[in-house]
Design an enzyme around this catalytic site. Structure first.
Site, mmCIF file in Angstrom:
data_model
loop_
_atom_site.group_PDB
_atom_site.id
_atom_site.type_symbol
_atom_site.label_atom_id
_atom_site.label_comp_id
_atom_site.label_asym_id
_atom_site.label_seq_id
_atom_site.Cartn_x
_atom_site.Cartn_y
_atom_site.Cartn_z
ATOM 1 N N SER A 92 -4.953 -12.637 -31.436
ATOM 2 C CA SER A 92 -3.960 -12.383 -30.445
ATOM 3 C C SER A 92 -2.728 -13.373 -31.052
ATOM 4 C CB SER A 92 -4.240 -12.675 -28.993
ATOM 5 O OG SER A 92 -3.163 -12.619 -28.231
ATOM 6 N N TYR A 126 -7.703 -18.425 -22.869
ATOM 7 C CA TYR A 126 -7.472 -17.433 -23.675
ATOM 8 C C TYR A 126 -7.011 -17.706 -25.109
ATOM 9 C CZ TYR A 126 -6.162 -12.629 -25.322
ATOM 10 O OH TYR A 126 -6.023 -11.459 -25.971
#
Length: 269
Positions: free
Chosen positions: A131, A144
């Protein structure tokens, strides 16, 4: 290397399904995975196997099934993952463990399970779907970002360790795309008496808005295919809107405190 057989974790929906559908249309033999295949009785985009990335025995069973049927495994795409939001101070520890077990340990288990076969056949490709958030610490998405950042760094190390085996390792890092990740994301509860109540609430709404207005996940599928077509792919390939990708350039060239201020302004904190 002529890639023919592909295994995609988290292939039943979202980015994983888009990748599988696109690669199938390109003539590759694709196997996707999901934790509960019974939830998708009508799934026919490509072959779907049961696999839980948190369970090494489940992983080996699925990999063995592909090898028994195809005799080889050319591409592993580590796509399965979970989202998590919340103040670092208030996020339950069991949820921290879960996100790392899924987003980091899961891909590690997968990589360990396929490397012996890739060495045996003289090469292969492993693509870790990370990501853009993994290249920076984002407020209320710290765990995250950390889980994806850990996978980013692992990829860099693994590329050097496997260079003599003909195995290529690449990070494909999406920005915001319109998927169902928000539905499955763990949200630490917004507590009325929390000192983080207002800023966390505002950031949570901003995160969901960005996902809802995100790009077509087929863009990630096309980026994955371009990596597969490259003879010498780079370690990192970000995919997303111009400003999301440009944020990585800014992080490299701006002083840390200036970049931090840009993030604070972006999230209105």
């Amino acid at each position: 290397m002529d890639y023919k057989v592909v295994l995609i974790t988290g292939g039943s929906s979202g980015i994983g399904k888009s990748i599988g559908t696109y690669l199938t249309a390109k003539g590759l033999k694709v196997y996707g995975t999901t934790r509960n295949k019974d939830k998708y009785p009508d799934f026919n985009a490509f072959s779907l196997l049961t696999l839980d990335v948190k369970q090494p025995q489940s992983i080996q069973k699925a990999v063995d099934a592909v090898l028994k049927k195809e005799g080889r495994l050319d591409v592993l795409i580590n796509n399965a993952g979970v989202g998590i939001t919340g103040p670092i101070e208030e996020t339950p520890h069991e949820e921290i463990l879960n996100v790392f077990d899924t987003n980091f340990n899961g891909p590690v288990h997968m990589i360990k399970s396929v490397l012996p076969q890739m060495r045996k056949q003289g090469g292969g490709l492993i693509i870790n779907i990370t990501s853009i958030a993994g290249y920076m610490g984002l407020p209320y998405r710290g765990f995250y970002s950390a889980s994806k950042g850990a996978l980013n760094v692992l990829t860099e190390a693994l590329r050097m360790e496997t260079k003599d085996f003909g195995v290529r390792i690449v990070n494909v890092a999406p920005g915001d795309f319109a998927t169902n990740i928000a539905a499955g994301r763990y949200h630490a509860p917004v507590k009325e008496d929390s000192p983080y109540n207002l800023p966390y609430s505002k950031t949570l709404q901003s995160i969901d808005d960005h996902v809802d207005s995100g790009g077509d996940p087929m863009e990630v599928a096309k980026a994955v295919y371009r990596v597969m077509q490259s003879k010498n792919p780079k370690p990192h390939r970000p995919v997303g809107a111009f400003l999301q990708k440009f944020s990585l350039t800014l992080k490299k060239i701006l002083p840390d405190k200036v970049y931090e201020r840009l993030l604070l302004n972006h999230y209105k904190l």
